[in-house]
Design a protein around this motif. Structure first.
Motif, PDB file in Angstrom:
ATOM      1  N   SER A 170       0.843  -1.195   0.000  1.00  0.00           N
ATOM      2  CA  SER A 170       0.000   0.000   0.000  1.00  0.00           C
ATOM      3  C   SER A 170       0.873   1.237   0.000  1.00  0.00           C
ATOM      4  CB  SER A 170      -0.898   0.007   1.245  1.00  0.00           C
ATOM      5  OG  SER A 170      -1.624   1.202   1.313  1.00  0.00           O
ATOM      6  N   ALA A 188      -0.424   4.212   0.732  1.00  0.00           N
ATOM      7  CA  ALA A 188      -0.978   5.097   1.757  1.00  0.00           C
ATOM      8  C   ALA A 188      -0.908   4.397   3.104  1.00  0.00           C
ATOM      9  CB  ALA A 188      -2.420   5.456   1.420  1.00  0.00           C
ATOM     10  N   SER A 191      -2.259   2.485   5.909  1.00  0.00           N
ATOM     11  CA  SER A 191      -3.419   1.610   6.024  1.00  0.00           C
ATOM     12  C   SER A 191      -4.117   1.798   7.368  1.00  0.00           C
ATOM     13  CB  SER A 191      -2.987   0.151   5.888  1.00  0.00           C
ATOM     14  OG  SER A 191      -4.061  -0.721   6.184  1.00  0.00           O
ATOM     15  N   THR A 192      -5.445   1.677   7.346  1.00  0.00           N
ATOM     16  CA  THR A 192      -6.228   1.708   8.582  1.00  0.00           C
ATOM     17  C   THR A 192      -6.765   0.319   8.928  1.00  0.00           C
ATOM     18  OG1 THR A 192      -8.252   2.249   7.338  1.00  0.00           O
ATOM     19  CG2 THR A 192      -6.938   4.097   8.177  1.00  0.00           C
ATOM     20  N   ARG A 233     -11.403   4.480   2.853  1.00  0.00           N
ATOM     21  CA  ARG A 233     -10.717   4.425   1.561  1.00  0.00           C
ATOM     22  C   ARG A 233      -9.351   3.734   1.690  1.00  0.00           C
ATOM     23  NH1 ARG A 233     -12.608   7.774  -2.481  1.00  0.00           N
ATOM     24  NH2 ARG A 233     -14.164   9.336  -1.876  1.00  0.00           N
ATOM     25  N   GLU A 234      -8.747   3.885   2.870  1.00  0.00           N
ATOM     26  CA  GLU A 234      -7.412   3.319   3.089  1.00  0.00           C
ATOM     27  C   GLU A 234      -7.462   2.007   3.870  1.00  0.00           C
ATOM     28  OE1 GLU A 234      -5.296   4.719   1.344  1.00  0.00           O
ATOM     29  OE2 GLU A 234      -6.507   6.504   0.933  1.00  0.00           O
ATOM     30  N   ARG A 287      -6.959  -1.144   3.626  1.00  0.00           N
ATOM     31  CA  ARG A 287      -6.288  -2.103   2.758  1.00  0.00           C
ATOM     32  C   ARG A 287      -5.256  -2.869   3.577  1.00  0.00           C
ATOM     33  NH1 ARG A 287      -9.735  -0.078   0.124  1.00  0.00           N
ATOM     34  NH2 ARG A 287      -9.626   0.906  -1.945  1.00  0.00           N
TER      35      ARG A 287
END
Length: 446
Positions: free
Chosen positions: A4, A6, A8-9, A63-64, A66
């Motif tokens: 990823s 970005a 990730s959450t 959105r994040e 992942r």
């Protein structure tokens, strides 16, 4: 395994969500279509209404959601899930749909604040993130709204960053602004969410200098006479005299952070007027909450700064919302309503549509239409005088970005101001009581 780009959450979750997912993949129920609902069974603290906040933040975080290399490696090393589950998570994308109350909306017990529809596998793992955001932000926004009501037309500034976790502080500033505050001391909230920022000097500034007068002169030189001077480091009366002597009668404001505020504010106002500084504003801080603000209603105070009480929800740090499965498909594909029946923790099954009934512009009921068999849910047209409360936030994995970013914050703030005007007068009282309007369930087939 995917990487990823970005942050990730995906691991902002509880372990049991992934263990349930793993078991569901094994027994074949992971792909069953499900409807999860986020709601509050009651309003904590005897509040008369709640304020939805955090929606825009949550959508950005989803959105994040992942599972990249680092997240998958951790899950594998810790033996949280098996290989098949890791493969599923590697390709995880939320492709379901989410409808919910607009950010800034008023809510009541049983309000279907957010409804998540998708497979069990993709929806169950969102529980913790959704609740952590909405429970925190809605608690702050509800407290902020009560303070805003108590303050009336007087502006409120959020200044509680030092009393919260660093990210919670940013979220609190955002939620407070949505619910009626006008500014924050937190610069990250200004950068990230567009919340107006404010601030001048603390007691350390006065203590740094050889005299209070030196401190005031330096501040005026740097910020101009329109600044606000903190006058209670030493003697308040002498501080006021020094402030006016240095800045002149055009001094923008003075701040009081200690003492019996109603008495001190009256004394300072009289002293400023005697010195000719009749237009100088008085800001008070010092551990304010909605009750202290209400007690200052008759005092000559022009604005308030609120810290600890606000960022801790004024005694109610969480909104108490839950995320429950309310409907699912069975092995034949037919929809089945499901509900928890535990004492004092029950839920109501079925997909729901929510409306607020109004009479002469004033809210009278939270009307929740329930579909047990998943026939077409009723619409606002079937409830004359009602306002539909839900909007589409995600449609088959496609996120509506209208609620996100600084534009989403401004939209939520405007929406909150409009819908708060619908509340009946009894809802504006600060005392503990039942919800301002009842929640009424109706069969969607009616």
């Amino acid at each position: 395994m995917s990487a990823s780009t970005a942050v990730s959450t995906a691991l902002h979750t509880d372990r049991y969500e992934l263990t349930m997912l793993g078991a569901a993949l094994r027994d074949g129920t992971a792909t069953r279509r499900c409807v999860f609902e986020l709601f509050g069974r009651r309003l904590p603290g005897g509040r008369r209404f709640g304020v939805v906040a955090g929606t825009g933040r949550l959508l950005s975080l989803l959105r994040e959601f992942r599972f990249g290399d680092d997240e998958l490696r951790f899950l594998k090393d810790q033996k949280v899930v098996d290989a098949d589950t890791l493969t599923y998570l590697e390709n995880y994308r939320f492709t379901g749909s989410i409808v919910g109350y607009r950010e800034g909306e008023i809510y009541f017990p049983g309000s279907p604040i957010m409804t998540v529809e998708g497979t069990f596998a993709e929806a169950v793992v969102l529980e913790t993130l959704a609740l952590s955001v909405l429970n925190h932000d809605s608690a702050i926004a509800t407290a902020a709204a009560r303070m805003s009501i108590a303050a009336g037309d007087r502006p409120l500034a959020e200044m509680g960053s030092r009393r919260a976790g660093e990210e919670s502080a940013v979220a609190a500033a955002r939620a407070a602004y949505i619910a009626g505050f006008t500014a924050t001391s937190n610069l990250e909230a200004g950068r990230r969410w567009g919340v107006p920022t404010m601030g001048t000097a603390a007691h350390a500034w006065t203590l740094l200098h050889d005299s209070e007068e030196d401190a005031f002169r330096s501040q005026i030189d740097a910020l101009g006479s329109g600044t606000t001077l903190l006058v209670d480091t030493y003697d308040i009366r002498e501080g006021v005299e020094t402030a006016v002597r240095v800045a002149g009668t055009s001094l923008g404001g003075v701040r009081i952070d200690s003492g019996d505020l109603p008495t001190v504010a009256a004394s300072v106002r009289a002293h400023l007027d005697e010195l000719g500084a009749t237009q100088t504003n008085i800001t008070v801080t010092s551990d304010l909450d909605e009750f202290a603000i209400a007690a200052l209603a008759a005092s000559p105070v022009d604005s308030y700064g609120v810290g600890t009480s606000l960022v801790t929800g004024s005694g109610t740090p969480t909104a108490g919302m839950v995320y429950k499965l309310v409907a699912r498909q069975d092995s034949t594909g037919a929809w089945v309503s499901v509900a928890k029946a535990s004492t004092e923790k029950s839920s109501k099954g079925g997909r729901k549509a929510a409306f607020r009934t109004l009479k002469d512009g004033t809210a009278t009921q939270e009307l929740v239409s329930v579909s047990d068999g998943f026939e077409q849910l009723s619409t606002a047209a079937q409830h004359p005088g009602a306002r539909a409360l839900q909007v589409t936030l995600v449609a088959k994995g496609d996120f509506d970005n209208a609620a996100e970013g600084s534009a989403g914050v401004e939209s939520a703030r405007s929406h909150h101001a409009r819908v708060r005007d619908e509340l009946p007068v009894r809802s504006l009282a600060l005392s503990r009581s039942d919800p301002a309007i009842p929640t009424v369930y109706v069969d969607a087939a009616r």
